[in-house]
Design an enzyme around this catalytic site. Structure first.
Site, PDB file in Angstrom:
ATOM      1  N   ARG A 146       0.810  -1.222   0.000  1.00 47.77           N
ATOM      2  CA  ARG A 146       0.000   0.000   0.000  1.00 47.77           C
ATOM      3  C   ARG A 146       0.839   1.265   0.000  1.00 47.77           C
ATOM      4  O   ARG A 146       0.489   2.232  -0.697  1.00 47.77           O
ATOM      5  CB  ARG A 146      -1.028  -0.008   1.131  1.00 47.77           C
ATOM      6  CG  ARG A 146      -0.462  -0.063   2.522  1.00 47.77           C
ATOM      7  CD  ARG A 146      -1.558  -0.374   3.537  1.00 47.77           C
ATOM      8  NE  ARG A 146      -2.116  -1.698   3.297  1.00 47.77           N
ATOM      9  CZ  ARG A 146      -3.410  -1.978   3.389  1.00 47.77           C
ATOM     10  NH1 ARG A 146      -4.267  -1.052   3.718  1.00 47.77           N
ATOM     11  NH2 ARG A 146      -3.833  -3.195   3.160  1.00 47.77           N
ATOM     12  N   THR A 147       1.945   1.307   0.729  1.00 38.91           N
ATOM     13  CA  THR A 147       2.764   2.528   0.741  1.00 38.91           C
ATOM     14  C   THR A 147       3.385   2.761  -0.629  1.00 38.91           C
ATOM     15  O   THR A 147       3.361   3.879  -1.158  1.00 38.91           O
ATOM     16  CB  THR A 147       3.860   2.441   1.821  1.00 38.91           C
ATOM     17  OG1 THR A 147       3.244   2.295   3.098  1.00 38.91           O
ATOM     18  CG2 THR A 147       4.729   3.689   1.828  1.00 38.91           C
ATOM     19  N   LYS A 205      23.605  -9.653  -4.326  1.00 36.59           N
ATOM     20  CA  LYS A 205      24.966 -10.088  -4.665  1.00 36.59           C
ATOM     21  C   LYS A 205      26.019  -9.417  -3.787  1.00 36.59           C
ATOM     22  O   LYS A 205      27.210  -9.604  -3.996  1.00 36.59           O
ATOM     23  CB  LYS A 205      25.256  -9.768  -6.142  1.00 36.59           C
ATOM     24  CG  LYS A 205      24.259 -10.396  -7.116  1.00 36.59           C
ATOM     25  CD  LYS A 205      24.502  -9.877  -8.527  1.00 36.59           C
ATOM     26  CE  LYS A 205      23.407 -10.367  -9.479  1.00 36.59           C
ATOM     27  NZ  LYS A 205      23.552  -9.767 -10.827  1.00 36.59           N
ATOM     28  N   ARG A 207      12.283   2.835   1.397  1.00 36.73           N
ATOM     29  CA  ARG A 207      11.934   2.056   2.591  1.00 36.73           C
ATOM     30  C   ARG A 207      13.078   1.085   2.847  1.00 36.73           C
ATOM     31  O   ARG A 207      13.582   0.440   1.925  1.00 36.73           O
ATOM     32  CB  ARG A 207      10.630   1.285   2.395  1.00 36.73           C
ATOM     33  CG  ARG A 207      10.377   0.280   3.522  1.00 36.73           C
ATOM     34  CD  ARG A 207       8.962  -0.235   3.540  1.00 36.73           C
ATOM     35  NE  ARG A 207       8.037   0.798   3.979  1.00 36.73           N
ATOM     36  CZ  ARG A 207       6.774   0.551   4.329  1.00 36.73           C
ATOM     37  NH1 ARG A 207       6.291  -0.676   4.279  1.00 36.73           N
ATOM     38  NH2 ARG A 207       5.996   1.530   4.726  1.00 36.73           N
ATOM     39  N   HIS A 265       7.996   6.685  10.112  1.00 39.09           N
ATOM     40  CA  HIS A 265       7.236   6.552   8.859  1.00 39.09           C
ATOM     41  C   HIS A 265       6.509   7.885   8.682  1.00 39.09           C
ATOM     42  O   HIS A 265       5.305   7.993   8.926  1.00 39.09           O
ATOM     43  CB  HIS A 265       6.259   5.383   8.972  1.00 39.09           C
ATOM     44  CG  HIS A 265       5.622   4.973   7.666  1.00 39.09           C
ATOM     45  ND1 HIS A 265       5.770   5.700   6.500  1.00 39.09           N
ATOM     46  CD2 HIS A 265       4.819   3.921   7.342  1.00 39.09           C
ATOM     47  CE1 HIS A 265       5.092   5.097   5.527  1.00 39.09           C
ATOM     48  NE2 HIS A 265       4.511   4.025   6.016  1.00 39.09           N
TER      49      HIS A 265
END
Length: 308
Positions: A59-60, A87, A109, A137
């Site tokens: 959703r974000t 990697k 994020r 947030h």
């Protein structure tokens, strides 16, 4: 146009009340835009934004991507699960490679608290923190406060209870900072094991009884139990949590007043909220989702220094 006091949006702790009010005024305008038949404006048509998500989000990420497209920005999406991070590439190398493609802004994020703050010291592009570990947030807190303001007006003196898994929540900390800057009174409520040890030092009230918290507040912002971040068991079972801290329509109807119910999503239905509470007239959960797009449009627009 007015600009934010900061080049980045790393956390609510870093911005001023004037910044928050400017974001809200801008979001009011964008909310009107996204309810038109033609929902796009050309405000960021020369800006390229990369959504760099090192942690799963639906959703974000979708909300940011829609906000970016509504502003006519060019958008690229990066997922760590399909990248050279697997990697062994470093965070800074990954982002610098993205910036070499002439990207102007990063929405990030990351599972590590402080990751966007680290990046901000090393790159020139604007950064929007879309959640860093259990730290902050900021856009979620802004859309939550915006949604309360839409229903109740000025937040000064309003009583907001944040209920649930405070310990593992980045939403809780950002909400506390935002609400206090806007003059609201804040209470946190949850099992003792899910309340940070020194939470009262942030100037919030602490309550262990969910019914007392609901009787006290004008708004209850109910947080999800974040099982994916819990390395040990903080309560015996979800059923027991629901029994003592779950909010039902029956509990809401037993109060002597009407309160507003919020949730940042996704909801564990039957755990922190029953369906009849989540879908009741008390709930503004879907309003939060709609407001999230307008608020994120405002943040991106102001950070980009867009001309009107």
């Amino acid at each position: 146009m007015s600009k934010l006091s900061q080049k980045h949006l790393l956390g609510i702790k870093d911005i001023t009340r004037e910044d928050i009010e400017l974001i809200f005024e801008t979001a009011d305008n964008f909310k009107e835009v996204i309810n038109r038949p033609i929902k796009k404006v050309p405000s960021l048509r020369d800006v390229t934004i990369a959504n760099v998500f090192f942690e799963n989000s639906t959703r974000t990420r979708l909300s940011f991507e829609l906000a970016q497209k509504r502003l006519s920005a060019d958008v690229i999406n990066f997922s760590a699960s399909n990248s050279s991070v697997k990697k062994g590439e470093t965070l800074l190398d990954t982002v610098n490679n993205i910036l070499a493609m002439k990207v102007d802004m990063i929405v990030m994020r990351h599972a590590s608290p402080g990751a966007p703050h680290y990046l901000a010291k090393h790159i020139s592009a604007n950064i929007v923190n879309a959640g860093d570990g259990t730290h902050e947030h900021p856009t979620q807190a802004l859309l939550d406060a915006f949604s309360i303001r839409e229903k109740l007006g000025d937040l000064t003196g309003k009583k907001i209870a944040i209920i649930g898994d405070i310990l593992h929540s980045r939403v809780a900390l950002s909400n506390i900072f935002a609400l206090q800057k806007l003059g609201a009174k804040v209470m946190v409520c949850g099992p003792p094991t899910l309340l940070p040890k020194f939470i009262a030092q942030l100037g919030v009230e602490v309550e262990l009884d969910v019914k007392k918290a609901l009787q006290w507040c004008d708004v209850a912002n109910v947080l999800r139990i974040q099982l994916e971040r819990q390395q040990i068991k903080y309560f015996p079972s979800l059923r027991e949590y629901s029994l003592y801290y779950g909010i039902s329509r029956r509990l809401l109807d037993s109060l002597k007043k009407q309160i507003i119910i919020m949730h940042p999503g996704p909801i564990n239905r039957g755990v922190e909220l029953t369906s009849d509470a989540a879908d009741s007239p008390h709930s503004i959960i879907l309003d939060q989702v709609e407001n999230g797009v307008a608020v994120r449009m405002a943040v991106l627009y102001l950070l980009a220094g867009a001309k009107g």
